[in-house]
Design an enzyme around this catalytic site. Structure first.
Site, PDB file in Angstrom:
ATOM      1  N   GLY A  70       0.741  -1.248   0.000  1.00  0.00           N
ATOM      2  CA  GLY A  70       0.000   0.000   0.000  1.00  0.00           C
ATOM      3  C   GLY A  70       0.768   1.295   0.000  1.00  0.00           C
TER       4      GLY A  70
ATOM      5  CB  THR B  55       5.165   0.756   2.493  1.00  0.00           C
ATOM      6  OG1 THR B  55       4.632   0.808   3.814  1.00  0.00           O
ATOM      7  CG2 THR B  55       6.677   0.619   2.562  1.00  0.00           C
TER       8      THR B  55
ATOM      9  NE  ARG C 230     -11.433  -3.915   8.376  1.00  0.00           N
ATOM     10  CZ  ARG C 230     -12.327  -4.159   9.334  1.00  0.00           C
ATOM     11  NH1 ARG C 230     -12.843  -5.376   9.456  1.00  0.00           N
ATOM     12  NH2 ARG C 230     -12.708  -3.210  10.154  1.00  0.00           N
TER      13      ARG C 230
ATOM     14  CE  LYS D 149       7.353 -21.263  15.236  1.00  0.00           C
ATOM     15  NZ  LYS D 149       6.027 -21.925  15.169  1.00  0.00           N
TER      16      LYS D 149
ATOM     17  CE1 TYR E 158      22.407   6.930  41.339  1.00  0.00           C
ATOM     18  CE2 TYR E 158      24.292   7.323  39.894  1.00  0.00           C
ATOM     19  CZ  TYR E 158      23.483   7.719  40.942  1.00  0.00           C
ATOM     20  OH  TYR E 158      23.736   8.893  41.592  1.00  0.00           O
TER      21      TYR E 158
ATOM     22  CG  HIS F 128      14.241  11.069  51.157  1.00  0.00           C
ATOM     23  ND1 HIS F 128      15.233  10.745  50.258  1.00  0.00           N
ATOM     24  CD2 HIS F 128      14.862  11.747  52.151  1.00  0.00           C
ATOM     25  CE1 HIS F 128      16.400  11.196  50.692  1.00  0.00           C
ATOM     26  NE2 HIS F 128      16.207  11.813  51.835  1.00  0.00           N
TER      27      HIS F 128
ATOM     28  NE  ARG G  88      -2.620   6.722  62.816  1.00  0.00           N
ATOM     29  CZ  ARG G  88      -2.421   6.999  61.521  1.00  0.00           C
ATOM     30  NH1 ARG G  88      -2.322   8.251  61.136  1.00  0.00           N
ATOM     31  NH2 ARG G  88      -2.338   6.042  60.636  1.00  0.00           N
TER      32      ARG G  88
ATOM     33  CG  PHE H  78      -8.873   4.294  63.069  1.00  0.00           C
ATOM     34  CD1 PHE H  78      -7.987   3.771  64.004  1.00  0.00           C
ATOM     35  CD2 PHE H  78      -9.510   3.411  62.202  1.00  0.00           C
ATOM     36  CE1 PHE H  78      -7.739   2.408  64.084  1.00  0.00           C
ATOM     37  CE2 PHE H  78      -9.264   2.041  62.263  1.00  0.00           C
ATOM     38  CZ  PHE H  78      -8.371   1.547  63.204  1.00  0.00           C
TER      39      PHE H  78
ATOM     40  CG  ASP I 226      -1.629   6.902  72.294  1.00  0.00           C
ATOM     41  OD1 ASP I 226      -2.382   6.962  71.308  1.00  0.00           O
ATOM     42  OD2 ASP I 226      -0.849   5.934  72.511  1.00  0.00           O
TER      43      ASP I 226
END
Length: 508
Positions: free
Chosen positions: A32, A34, A61, A135, A212, A271, A432, A457, A462
């Protein structure tokens, strides 16, 4: 004479490659568009129908799904019966396949593309040819990327490529079709599909190899989703040294954080956790306040802004060592200032544009975890006031800012907010209570009159008691603890306000 079949969507470098193959003695066949491109460039090539003896049909197709193509690609040269079968049916060996696929990803990532248009960009014959040639790579050279053209011509001219190179090219070709199928599956599945599929894959394009990883002994690379995905994958670097693995992680965390705020916002990240965060009437003020949140930790950090970066803000940023700056736009006046720090990385990024592969992915040994991103914002209407005293309007505003911030902090997460700034952050602690203590220590006297957000929660009173001692006047948390009643009683006794969202924001 050796035979090459060319069928490419991406015509980059095609004519030069084809001419090189002709000089090396290849007989060229093409499909086509190409073939049309080669004919227009006066390159001698024949239609694929000369291989198949069958015309293209059904709007293209059907053109390469034929023994005239696949027998030539799959025939093993070391098996006499294969070669006899080719000769018996008058079929040609194909020694080189140059093929890349219809622009499916580029099509579906454009806004407003109709489903019918997307489906027409699903290549069938191309993947079949690529897989067949891959393949049989011991006999067939398979090329799927234009950047390989010069290398392949050099290899052929030198008597190659050898089997190691052929296998590498085959691996690249299989990756090309696998990524292609990944995008098709994601598009067909759709971003609104319920649940997760039985099999899931992700496809990335190499954005750049990295020097790295998190540490010098680890190899690393950065991949992006599709051709122009936005976010960090689509970021444009306008200044500075080469991006590193940790730079990208921190920049992503900073970019996501400021993107969650509507008003002008600045985040300073170390961080992946914010050590500075502020919301103000303009970016310049927001940066100053964010820096003052923690002037020690800000050194060597990553700065993100959610407005165009101007000279005034840039003047402040260059006063200390900053590794990365990321913004939706950088004004010319700011570029001139930032250039004083030549090694500082400056990135321009836009919001992510595609949701097909937009998941939060975490690798674990032997597998990976996939979840939706936590995009839940602050919704005052869904909050429940748990204490006798409701927050004031000023406290409600700060609670909203703090609740958005806390979901970007590693669990257990505590954020103290005051005057539009995160004055204290406690991140990543096993207890927490310790997170509250760290946040209070960071805040110092600024904790007095602040509000406090907790990503989950309070299992016991405390943690709240530590916040009260520091001087917080209002708290936002998900609720749901067996000790909620005890926690609320402590808040009532101290006369502070507490609201519960019913939704937590863990970030491991």
């Amino acid at each position: 004479m050796a035979t090459a079949l060319l069928s490419v969507s991406d015509k980059t470098g095609l004519v030069g490659f084809a001419r090189g193959l002709r000089r090396l003695g290849y007989d060229l066949f093409a499909t086509g568009s190409t073939l049309q491109a080669l004919t227009d460039a006066a390159v001698d090539a024949r239609p694929v129908s000369d291989l198949t003896g069958f015309p293209e049909m059904m709007d293209g197709r059907i053109k390469t799904l034929h023994p005239g193509v696949h027998a030539g690609l799959l025939a093993r040269r070391d098996k006499p019966e294969h070669m006899e079968a080719l000769a018996q049916h008058g079929l040609k060996e194909i020694d080189l396949l140059c093929c890349n696929l219809y622009p499916f990803v580029e099509t579906v990532t454009r806004p407003g593309v109709a489903f019918e248009e997307a489906v027409e960009q699903i290549d069938v014959g191309g993947p079949a040819m690529i897989r067949a040639a891959s393949k049989n790579h011991e006999s067939v050279i398979v090329v799927v990327r234009p950047e390989r053209y010069t290398e392949i011509l050099d290899e052929i001219h030198s008597g190659g490529p050898d089997q190691a190179v052929r296998r590498r090219l085959a691996a690249e070709a299989f990756a090309h079709t696998a990524a292609y199928d990944t995008w098709i599956a994601a598009y067909m599945r759709g971003s609104e599909s319920p649940g997760f599929p039985t099999e899931m894959s992700f496809a990335g394009r190499l954005a750049q190899p990295l020097k790295y990883g998190e540490n010098e002994h680890q190899q690393a690379a950065f991949y992006r989703y599709g051709p122009d995905p936005g976010g960090l994958g689509g970021a444009r670097q306008i200044q500075g040294k080469e991006l590193g693995f940790n730079n990208i992680q921190d920049a992503a965390a900073a970019f996501q954080l400021v993107s969650d705020y509507g008003p002008p916002a600045v985040a300073i990240i170390k961080h992946t956790n914010p050590c500075g965060l502020a919301i103000a009437e303009d970016i310049s003020v927001a940066y100053r306040v964010a820096y003052e949140c923690d002037t020690v930790s800000a050194f060597g950090g990553v700065v993100a802004v959610n407005r165009p970066l101007d000279r005034s803000t840039a003047d402040q940023i260059v006063q200390i060592v900053t590794h990365v700056v990321i913004a939706p736009h950088v004004l010319d006046e700011a570029i001139e200032v930032l250039a004083r720090r030549k090694s500082m990385i400056v990135l321009v990024a836009e919001p992510p544009r595609n949701a097909l592969l937009d998941y939060d992915i975490r690798s674990v040994s032997g597998g990976f975890l996939v979840q939706d991103w936590d995009r839940a914002g602050f919704d005052r209407a869904s909050c429940t006031v748990a204490t006798k005293r409701a927050p004031t309007e000023a406290e409600w505003e700060q609670l909203g800012y703090a609740w958005i911030a806390v979901k970007h902090v590693k669990s257990n997460a505590i954020v103290m907010f005051k005057g539009g700034a995160a004055v204290g952050v406690g991140a990543g602690q096993m207890s927490r209570v310790e997170s509250v203590q760290i946040a209070a220590h960071r805040a110092g006297d600024r904790a007095v009159g602040s509000v406090m957000a907790s990503d989950a929660f309070f299992p016991f009173p405390d943690g709240l008691e530590e916040g009260i001692r520091a001087g917080v006047t209002a708290v936002i948390q998900p609720g749901g603890s067996l000790k909620d009643a005890d926690v609320v009683a402590v808040a009532d006794a101290a006369g502070i306000a507490m609201v519960m969202t019913g939704r937590r924001h863990f970030k491991h």
